[in-house]
Design a protein around this motif. Structure first.
Motif, short mmCIF file in Angstrom:
data_model
loop_
_atom_site.label_atom_id
_atom_site.label_comp_id
_atom_site.label_asym_id
_atom_site.label_seq_id
_atom_site.Cartn_x
_atom_site.Cartn_y
_atom_site.Cartn_z
N LEU A 285 -20.24 -17.76 9.27
CA LEU A 285 -20.05 -18.46 8.02
C LEU A 285 -20.58 -20.04 8.07
N CYS A 286 -19.84 -20.55 9.10
CA CYS A 286 -19.98 -22.07 9.32
C CYS A 286 -21.43 -22.08 9.52
N LYS A 287 -22.06 -21.51 10.26
CA LYS A 287 -23.74 -21.66 10.63
C LYS A 287 -24.54 -21.60 9.34
N GLU A 288 -24.43 -20.54 8.73
CA GLU A 288 -25.10 -20.35 7.53
C GLU A 288 -24.92 -21.15 6.12
N HIS A 289 -23.73 -21.86 6.26
CA HIS A 289 -23.64 -23.06 5.28
C HIS A 289 -23.55 -24.35 5.90
N ASN A 290 -23.84 -24.53 7.09
CA ASN A 290 -24.06 -25.76 7.73
C ASN A 290 -22.72 -26.64 7.88
N TYR A 291 -21.55 -25.81 7.70
CA TYR A 291 -20.53 -26.55 7.90
C TYR A 291 -20.30 -27.18 9.03
N ASP A 292 -19.68 -28.56 8.95
CA ASP A 292 -19.37 -29.44 10.27
C ASP A 292 -18.08 -29.16 10.77
N THR A 293 -17.23 -28.58 9.79
CA THR A 293 -15.74 -28.41 9.92
C THR A 293 -15.41 -26.85 9.85
N LEU A 294 -14.57 -26.43 10.87
CA LEU A 294 -14.18 -25.18 10.74
C LEU A 294 -13.31 -24.83 9.58
N ILE A 295 -13.91 -23.54 8.72
CA ILE A 295 -13.31 -23.04 7.78
C ILE A 295 -12.65 -21.86 7.99
N LEU A 296 -11.35 -21.65 7.67
CA LEU A 296 -10.51 -20.62 7.88
C LEU A 296 -10.15 -19.87 6.62
N PRO A 297 -10.68 -19.20 6.06
CA PRO A 297 -10.30 -18.35 4.78
C PRO A 297 -9.31 -17.32 5.11
N ILE A 298 -8.14 -17.73 4.45
CA ILE A 298 -7.07 -16.81 4.76
C ILE A 298 -6.32 -16.28 3.34
N MET A 299 -6.00 -15.15 3.12
CA MET A 299 -5.44 -14.45 1.72
C MET A 299 -4.02 -13.99 2.36
N GLU A 300 -3.17 -14.16 1.51
CA GLU A 300 -1.81 -13.39 1.39
C GLU A 300 -1.68 -12.61 0.30
N TYR A 301 -1.18 -11.62 0.38
CA TYR A 301 -0.57 -10.59 -0.71
C TYR A 301 0.86 -10.15 -0.57
N GLN A 302 1.49 -9.75 -1.73
CA GLN A 302 2.88 -9.52 -1.75
C GLN A 302 2.85 -7.80 -1.79
N PHE A 303 3.65 -7.23 -1.19
CA PHE A 303 3.95 -5.82 -1.44
C PHE A 303 4.89 -5.75 -2.60
N GLN A 304 4.75 -4.72 -3.51
CA GLN A 304 5.62 -4.52 -4.58
C GLN A 304 6.91 -3.68 -4.03
N ASP A 305 6.63 -2.72 -3.15
CA ASP A 305 7.77 -1.98 -2.52
C ASP A 305 7.17 -1.33 -1.14
N GLN A 306 8.09 -1.18 -0.30
CA GLN A 306 7.91 -0.76 1.09
C GLN A 306 7.16 0.53 1.10
N ASP A 307 6.93 1.35 -0.20
CA ASP A 307 6.08 2.48 0.07
C ASP A 307 4.49 2.28 0.07
N HIS A 308 4.28 0.89 -0.32
CA HIS A 308 2.96 0.41 -0.25
C HIS A 308 2.40 -0.07 1.07
N ILE A 309 3.35 -0.35 2.08
CA ILE A 309 2.72 -0.77 3.44
C ILE A 309 2.13 0.41 4.11
N LEU A 310 0.75 -0.04 4.56
CA LEU A 310 0.00 0.85 4.99
C LEU A 310 0.43 1.10 6.54
N SER A 311 0.48 2.72 6.83
CA SER A 311 0.80 2.89 8.19
C SER A 311 -0.50 3.06 9.13
N LEU A 312 -0.76 2.71 10.04
CA LEU A 312 -1.77 2.61 10.86
C LEU A 312 -1.79 3.95 11.91
N GLY A 313 -0.79 4.87 11.62
CA GLY A 313 -0.51 5.86 12.50
C GLY A 313 -0.23 5.77 14.00
N MET A 314 0.45 4.78 14.18
CA MET A 314 0.95 4.62 15.36
C MET A 314 2.68 5.00 15.49
#
Length: 139
Positions: A110-139
């Motif tokens: 991302l930084c190289k393709e857009h010639n950024y001279d500063t590190l860009i950290l895209p971060i997204m947060e989302y809220q669960f409506q209820d515990q049933d929506h938390i994805l189990s990774l099978g562990m």
């Protein structure tokens, strides 16, 4: 690889299982590292993806037969480890405590393709409506 494994071992993570896999996604080899640790909220994910941030000193005095001591001191292990393996790292994490999920992107491409001279950290947060929506990774 050792840096990525060490992160799952740290006392604030408390992972008891770690899975490492290589799969092809859109014709490219992708390394996946998955653990069943505590996860991070968006603030901790941002700190983990930022250079030089470390909170491990609070765990240095752990005692007892099962007490884990943190590995690393300077907060650069994930960044240096993942960026030596690949040009990009995508982190998915779920914090059951705050009932949120977060996705962070650390990308040399991302930084190289857009010639950024500063590190860009895209971060997204989302809220669960209820515990049933938390994805189990099978562990």
């Amino acid at each position: 690889m050792a840096e990525l494994i060490d992160n799952a071992y740290d006392p604030d993570v408390e992972a008891s299982e770690l899975h490492i896999d290589i799969r092809k996604i859109n014709g490219k080899d992708c390394l996946t590292v998955t653990d069943n640790g505590n996860g991070m909220d968006v603030d901790h994910l941002e700190k983990m993806l930022s250079l030089g941030f470390c909170e491990k000193e609070q765990y240095e005095k752990a005692e007892g037969p099962r007490a884990r001591k943190p590995i690393g001191r300077f907060g650069n292990g994930f960044k240096s480890g993942s960026m030596r393996l690949a040009k990009d790292a995508l982190v998915f994490t779920v914090s059951e405590e705050s009932e949120t999920g977060s996705i962070g992107f650390l990308s040399q491409t991302l930084c190289k393709e857009h010639n950024y001279d500063t590190l860009i950290l895209p971060i997204m947060e989302y809220q669960f409506q209820d515990q049933d929506h938390i994805l189990s990774l099978g562990m």
